[in-house]
Scaffold this motif. Sequence first.
Motif, PDB file in Angstrom:
ATOM      1  N   VAL A   8       7.703 -14.126  36.644  1.00  0.00           N
ATOM      2  CA  VAL A   8       8.204 -12.590  37.146  1.00  0.00           C
ATOM      3  C   VAL A   8       9.069 -11.764  35.524  1.00  0.00           C
ATOM      4  O   VAL A   8       9.847 -13.259  35.374  1.00  0.00           O
ATOM      5  N   TYR A   9       8.877 -10.765  34.785  1.00  0.00           N
ATOM      6  CA  TYR A   9       8.961 -10.588  34.093  1.00  0.00           C
ATOM      7  C   TYR A   9      10.149  -8.949  34.129  1.00  0.00           C
ATOM      8  O   TYR A   9       9.326  -8.346  34.584  1.00  0.00           O
ATOM      9  N   THR A  10      10.829  -8.668  34.141  1.00  0.00           N
ATOM     10  CA  THR A  10      11.535  -6.929  34.226  1.00  0.00           C
ATOM     11  C   THR A  10      11.823  -6.579  33.346  1.00  0.00           C
ATOM     12  O   THR A  10      11.820  -7.477  31.816  1.00  0.00           O
ATOM     13  N   GLY A  11      12.556  -5.367  32.780  1.00  0.00           N
ATOM     14  CA  GLY A  11      12.753  -4.799  31.387  1.00  0.00           C
ATOM     15  C   GLY A  11      12.241  -3.152  31.809  1.00  0.00           C
ATOM     16  O   GLY A  11      12.498  -2.300  32.641  1.00  0.00           O
ATOM     17  N   GLY A  12      12.962  -2.548  30.634  1.00  0.00           N
ATOM     18  CA  GLY A  12      13.643  -0.901  30.625  1.00  0.00           C
ATOM     19  C   GLY A  12      13.854  -0.269  29.291  1.00  0.00           C
ATOM     20  O   GLY A  12      14.321  -1.207  28.433  1.00  0.00           O
ATOM     21  N   CYS A  13      13.930   0.729  29.799  1.00  0.00           N
ATOM     22  CA  CYS A  13      14.356   1.617  28.307  1.00  0.00           C
ATOM     23  C   CYS A  13      15.523   1.571  28.309  1.00  0.00           C
ATOM     24  O   CYS A  13      16.729   1.011  28.873  1.00  0.00           O
ATOM     25  N   GLN A  14      16.370   2.240  27.058  1.00  0.00           N
ATOM     26  CA  GLN A  14      17.658   1.571  26.706  1.00  0.00           C
ATOM     27  C   GLN A  14      18.553   2.399  27.731  1.00  0.00           C
ATOM     28  O   GLN A  14      19.356   2.366  27.677  1.00  0.00           O
ATOM     29  N   CYS A  15      17.976   3.398  28.068  1.00  0.00           N
ATOM     30  CA  CYS A  15      19.423   4.420  29.209  1.00  0.00           C
ATOM     31  C   CYS A  15      18.715   4.044  30.571  1.00  0.00           C
ATOM     32  O   CYS A  15      19.481   4.108  30.871  1.00  0.00           O
ATOM     33  N   GLY A  16      18.284   3.158  31.016  1.00  0.00           N
ATOM     34  CA  GLY A  16      17.736   1.862  32.105  1.00  0.00           C
ATOM     35  C   GLY A  16      16.932   3.618  32.986  1.00  0.00           C
ATOM     36  O   GLY A  16      17.067   3.057  34.507  1.00  0.00           O
ATOM     37  N   ALA A  17      17.467   4.998  32.803  1.00  0.00           N
ATOM     38  CA  ALA A  17      15.501   6.249  32.938  1.00  0.00           C
ATOM     39  C   ALA A  17      14.181   5.329  33.712  1.00  0.00           C
ATOM     40  O   ALA A  17      13.560   5.190  34.577  1.00  0.00           O
ATOM     41  N   VAL A  18      14.158   4.061  32.708  1.00  0.00           N
ATOM     42  CA  VAL A  18      12.436   3.472  33.218  1.00  0.00           C
ATOM     43  C   VAL A  18      13.217   2.383  33.481  1.00  0.00           C
ATOM     44  O   VAL A  18      13.263   1.345  32.398  1.00  0.00           O
ATOM     45  N   ARG A  19      12.474   1.431  34.214  1.00  0.00           N
ATOM     46  CA  ARG A  19      12.430  -0.139  34.435  1.00  0.00           C
ATOM     47  C   ARG A  19      10.922  -0.462  35.061  1.00  0.00           C
ATOM     48  O   ARG A  19       9.947   0.293  35.701  1.00  0.00           O
ATOM     49  N   PHE A  20      10.399  -1.838  34.742  1.00  0.00           N
ATOM     50  CA  PHE A  20       9.857  -2.225  35.040  1.00  0.00           C
ATOM     51  C   PHE A  20       9.739  -3.470  35.747  1.00  0.00           C
ATOM     52  O   PHE A  20      10.282  -4.344  35.183  1.00  0.00           O
TER      53      PHE A  20
END
Length: 161
Positions: A8-20
């Motif tokens: 399982v991998y997680t991540g997202g943008c710098q501001c946190g508005a988009v996460r995956f």
Amino acid sequence: MSLDNKPVYTGGCQCGAVRFRIEGALLNASICHCRMCQKAFGNFYAPLATAPEGGLSWTRGEPKLFRSSNHVSRGFCAECGTPLTYEAPDGVALAIGAFDHPEEIAPTIQFGVERRLPYVDAIPALPARVTEDDMEAAAFLASVESCQHPDHDTENWEKRP
């Protein structure tokens, strides 16, 4: 690992508005030196890893898409501009730097090397120093208050100034 022993991998943008979240082994961890990738990332190259089919889910928001060619769309956060995806007919690749633990995803191939910038291979030979050794910037660095989202999922997201 997920309950069925998939990574399982997680991540997202710098501001946190988009996460995956990605369940399953990543494919084709690579660096692309083509001019489109240089421009899309505003960088020397684009480090990308492909999500397994059906393994990618957006857990907060979704990227805004820009159609960079007749075959490819590129996703980015509409709030902070972080480059996030390279979406082509053969799958969705995500920016390795957008993962919460990018150190776990080592590229195994380079593409578009005919456009590799001439100084990229020499970068490791440049003089290097750790941030704390930059005494001229010490006061500035001590005053920095980060607005960056942490490298993990959070319950809520608030737009910051």
